[in-house]
Enzyme design. Structure first.
Site, PDB file in Angstrom:
ATOM      1  CE  LYS A  13     -10.994   8.088  25.995  1.00 21.37           C
ATOM      2  NZ  LYS A  13     -10.656   7.232  24.962  1.00 21.37           N
ATOM      3  NE  ARG A  88     -11.780   3.003  29.792  1.00 14.48           N
ATOM      4  CZ  ARG A  88     -10.854   4.191  29.608  1.00 14.48           C
ATOM      5  NH1 ARG A  88     -10.493   4.755  30.457  1.00 14.48           N
ATOM      6  NH2 ARG A  88     -10.114   3.960  28.320  1.00 14.48           N
ATOM      7  NE  ARG A 127      -2.393   5.431  23.028  1.00 14.21           N
ATOM      8  CZ  ARG A 127      -3.449   5.412  23.334  1.00 14.21           C
ATOM      9  NH1 ARG A 127      -4.107   6.586  23.610  1.00 14.21           N
ATOM     10  NH2 ARG A 127      -4.015   4.178  23.865  1.00 14.21           N
ATOM     11  NE  ARG A 160      -1.447   3.007  27.074  1.00 16.88           N
ATOM     12  CZ  ARG A 160      -2.507   3.700  27.240  1.00 16.88           C
ATOM     13  NH1 ARG A 160      -2.611   5.212  27.150  1.00 16.88           N
ATOM     14  NH2 ARG A 160      -3.718   2.998  27.318  1.00 16.88           N
ATOM     15  NE  ARG A 171      -6.852  -0.298  25.778  1.00 19.28           N
ATOM     16  CZ  ARG A 171      -5.884   0.727  25.235  1.00 19.28           C
ATOM     17  NH1 ARG A 171      -5.043   0.055  24.433  1.00 19.28           N
ATOM     18  NH2 ARG A 171      -6.000   1.911  25.497  1.00 19.28           N
TER      19      ARG A 171
HETATM   20  P1  ADP Z   1      -7.462   8.353  23.528  1.00 24.86           P
HETATM   21  O1  ADP Z   1      -7.163   9.183  25.004  1.00 24.86           O
HETATM   22  O2  ADP Z   1      -8.777   8.576  23.437  1.00 24.86           O
HETATM   23  O3  ADP Z   1      -7.030   7.054  23.762  1.00 24.86           O
HETATM   24  P2  ADP Z   1      -5.073   9.847  22.319  1.00 24.86           P
HETATM   25  O4  ADP Z   1      -5.499  11.065  22.427  1.00 24.86           O
HETATM   26  O5  ADP Z   1      -4.097   9.138  23.233  1.00 24.86           O
HETATM   27  O6  ADP Z   1      -6.419   8.881  22.370  1.00 24.86           O
HETATM   28  O7  ADP Z   1      -5.130   9.313  20.781  1.00 24.86           O
HETATM   29  C1  ADP Z   1      -4.612   8.112  20.101  1.00 24.86           C
HETATM   30  C2  ADP Z   1      -3.659   8.422  19.096  1.00 24.86           C
HETATM   31  O8  ADP Z   1      -3.985   8.716  18.032  1.00 24.86           O
HETATM   32  C3  ADP Z   1      -2.380   9.119  19.357  1.00 24.86           C
HETATM   33  O9  ADP Z   1      -1.213   8.348  18.874  1.00 24.86           O
HETATM   34  C4  ADP Z   1      -2.801  10.374  19.060  1.00 24.86           C
HETATM   35  O10 ADP Z   1      -1.609  11.160  18.561  1.00 24.86           O
HETATM   36  C5  ADP Z   1      -3.359  10.193  17.754  1.00 24.86           C
HETATM   37  N1  ADP Z   1      -4.320  11.020  17.335  1.00 24.86           N
HETATM   38  C6  ADP Z   1      -5.242  11.944  18.390  1.00 24.86           C
HETATM   39  N2  ADP Z   1      -6.264  12.544  17.620  1.00 24.86           N
HETATM   40  C7  ADP Z   1      -5.983  12.204  16.302  1.00 24.86           C
HETATM   41  C8  ADP Z   1      -6.398  12.795  15.280  1.00 24.86           C
HETATM   42  N3  ADP Z   1      -7.600  13.701  15.044  1.00 24.86           N
HETATM   43  N4  ADP Z   1      -6.183  12.247  13.938  1.00 24.86           N
HETATM   44  C9  ADP Z   1      -5.000  11.287  13.786  1.00 24.86           C
HETATM   45  N5  ADP Z   1      -4.605  10.842  15.000  1.00 24.86           N
HETATM   46  C10 ADP Z   1      -4.940  11.361  16.145  1.00 24.86           C
HETATM   47  P1  ADP Z   2      -7.107   4.934  26.642  1.00 19.65           P
HETATM   48  O1  ADP Z   2      -7.275   6.302  26.471  1.00 19.65           O
HETATM   49  O2  ADP Z   2      -6.299   4.506  25.219  1.00 19.65           O
HETATM   50  O3  ADP Z   2      -8.406   4.139  26.366  1.00 19.65           O
HETATM   51  P2  ADP Z   2      -6.388   4.915  29.056  1.00 19.65           P
HETATM   52  O4  ADP Z   2      -5.180   5.458  29.271  1.00 19.65           O
HETATM   53  O5  ADP Z   2      -7.808   5.701  29.441  1.00 19.65           O
HETATM   54  O6  ADP Z   2      -6.561   4.507  27.570  1.00 19.65           O
HETATM   55  O7  ADP Z   2      -6.794   3.694  29.834  1.00 19.65           O
HETATM   56  C1  ADP Z   2      -5.795   2.500  30.038  1.00 19.65           C
HETATM   57  C2  ADP Z   2      -6.436   1.443  30.806  1.00 19.65           C
HETATM   58  O8  ADP Z   2      -6.734   1.563  32.120  1.00 19.65           O
HETATM   59  C3  ADP Z   2      -7.631   0.834  30.508  1.00 19.65           C
HETATM   60  O9  ADP Z   2      -7.537   0.048  29.201  1.00 19.65           O
HETATM   61  C4  ADP Z   2      -8.161   0.280  31.584  1.00 19.65           C
HETATM   62  O10 ADP Z   2      -7.735  -0.806  32.033  1.00 19.65           O
HETATM   63  C5  ADP Z   2      -7.741   1.342  32.923  1.00 19.65           C
HETATM   64  N1  ADP Z   2      -8.644   2.385  33.012  1.00 19.65           N
HETATM   65  C6  ADP Z   2      -8.560   3.701  32.881  1.00 19.65           C
HETATM   66  N2  ADP Z   2      -9.458   4.256  33.244  1.00 19.65           N
HETATM   67  C7  ADP Z   2     -10.411   3.535  33.755  1.00 19.65           C
HETATM   68  C8  ADP Z   2     -11.724   3.332  34.403  1.00 19.65           C
HETATM   69  N3  ADP Z   2     -12.375   4.746  34.420  1.00 19.65           N
HETATM   70  N4  ADP Z   2     -12.204   2.360  34.764  1.00 19.65           N
HETATM   71  C9  ADP Z   2     -11.616   1.098  34.612  1.00 19.65           C
HETATM   72  N5  ADP Z   2     -10.605   1.091  34.103  1.00 19.65           N
HETATM   73  C10 ADP Z   2      -9.919   2.153  33.645  1.00 19.65           C
END
Ligand code: ADP
Ligand code: ADP
Ligand code: ZN
Length: 214
Positions: A13, A88, A127, A160, A171
């Site tokens: 995302k 979420r 990541r 992280r 998660r």
């Molecule tokens: P989210 O915001 O949904 O948690 P991220 O954008 O941070 O996800 O992506 C999670 C991990 O996967 C990061 O290390 C990112 O560089 C990698 N990643 C994102 N998109 C892809 C993809 N299409 N293929 C492989 N790795 C990806």
């Molecule tokens: P990812 O993209 O890998 O899912 P985020 O950076 O979006 O991780 O979120 C990290 C953490 O921050 C989540 O696991 C949660 O604890 C908190 N968080 C982020 N957005 C929200 C939300 N909209 N509601 C509740 N908790 C949130």
């Protein structure tokens, strides 16, 4: 253009939201980044949020909804935004819909980035996140030019705490219980679009452009 990114933790995302924000000149609003910035700065909100985040749990809706509604009311969000990590939960989605309704607005696209659970744990252990600007990398799939250093801001890249495998599994459970129902919610609101998030990063992005338009 008002866009929401849906998908499991690690689906990509943030990676896609950053590119969308840049192409369409709208702000990228990530609740995770906002919470992490608050933790880094030692604010009250940061202290409260940290205890939940470290356990892989969601921060309570009371601490989250007003924050986002305030953020999307700022001037730079007038023409649209891409929300990443919010909503979420169903109550968060309802709070957002209500705030938008009051202004005669709605979400145009809820883009669901689909990635099966099996792929997620691998992605998360690779990541690396920049605490300076929120950019994320992957040691194999999206490596920074210089190991451990952010291409965009020169900040230090870290694994992280909540990306360790034990927490990732938790998660994912939280995602399935509390966040996945939003797919149906935005389907009913006629805003849902789905992309296959297992493809290469640039292929996923070109699929998203097909949905949003050039
Ligand atoms: P989210 O915001 O949904 O948690 P991220 O954008 O941070 O996800 O992506 C999670 C991990 O996967 C990061 O290390 C990112 O560089 C990698 N990643 C994102 N998109 C892809 C993809 N299409 N293929 C492989 N790795 C990806
Ligand atoms: P990812 O993209 O890998 O899912 P985020 O950076 O979006 O991780 O979120 C990290 C953490 O921050 C989540 O696991 C949660 O604890 C908190 N968080 C982020 N957005 C929200 C939300 N909209 N509601 C509740 N908790 C949130
Ligand atoms: Zn950075």
């Amino acid at each position: 253009m008002k866009i929401i990114m849906l998908g499991a933790p690690g689906a990509g995302k943030g990676t896609q939201a950053k590119q969308i924000a840049s192409k369409y000149s709208i702000p990228h609003i990530s609740t995770g980044d906002i919470f992490r910035a608050n933790i880094k700065n030692g604010t009250e909100l940061g202290k409260k949020a940290k205890s939940y985040m470290d356990q892989g749990l969601l921060v309570p809706d009371e601490l989250t909804c007003d924050l986002v509604v305030d953020r999307i009311s700022q001037d730079d969000a007038a023409a649209g935004y891409v929300l990443d990590g919010f909503p979420r939960t169903i109550p968060q989605a309802e709070a957002l819909t209500e705030a938008l309704n009051k202004r005669g607005e709605k979400i145009d696209y809820a883009i669901n980035v689909e990635v099966p659970d099996e792929n997620i744990v691998n992605r998360m252990s690779g990541r690396r996140a920049c605490l300076g600007c929120g950019a994320t990398y992957h040691v194999v799939f999206n490596a920074p030019k210089k190991e451990g250093i952010c291409d965009s801001c020169g900040g230090e890249l870290v694994l992280r705490d909540d990306d360790k495998p034990e927490t990732v599994q938790k998660r994912l459970n939280v995602y399935h219980e509390q966040t996945q129902p939003l797919i149906e919610y935005y389907g009913k609101a006629d805003a849902l679009a789905e992309v296959d998030g297992t493809q290469d990063i640039d292929v996923v992005f070109s699929d998203i452009i097909k949905i949003l338009g050039e």
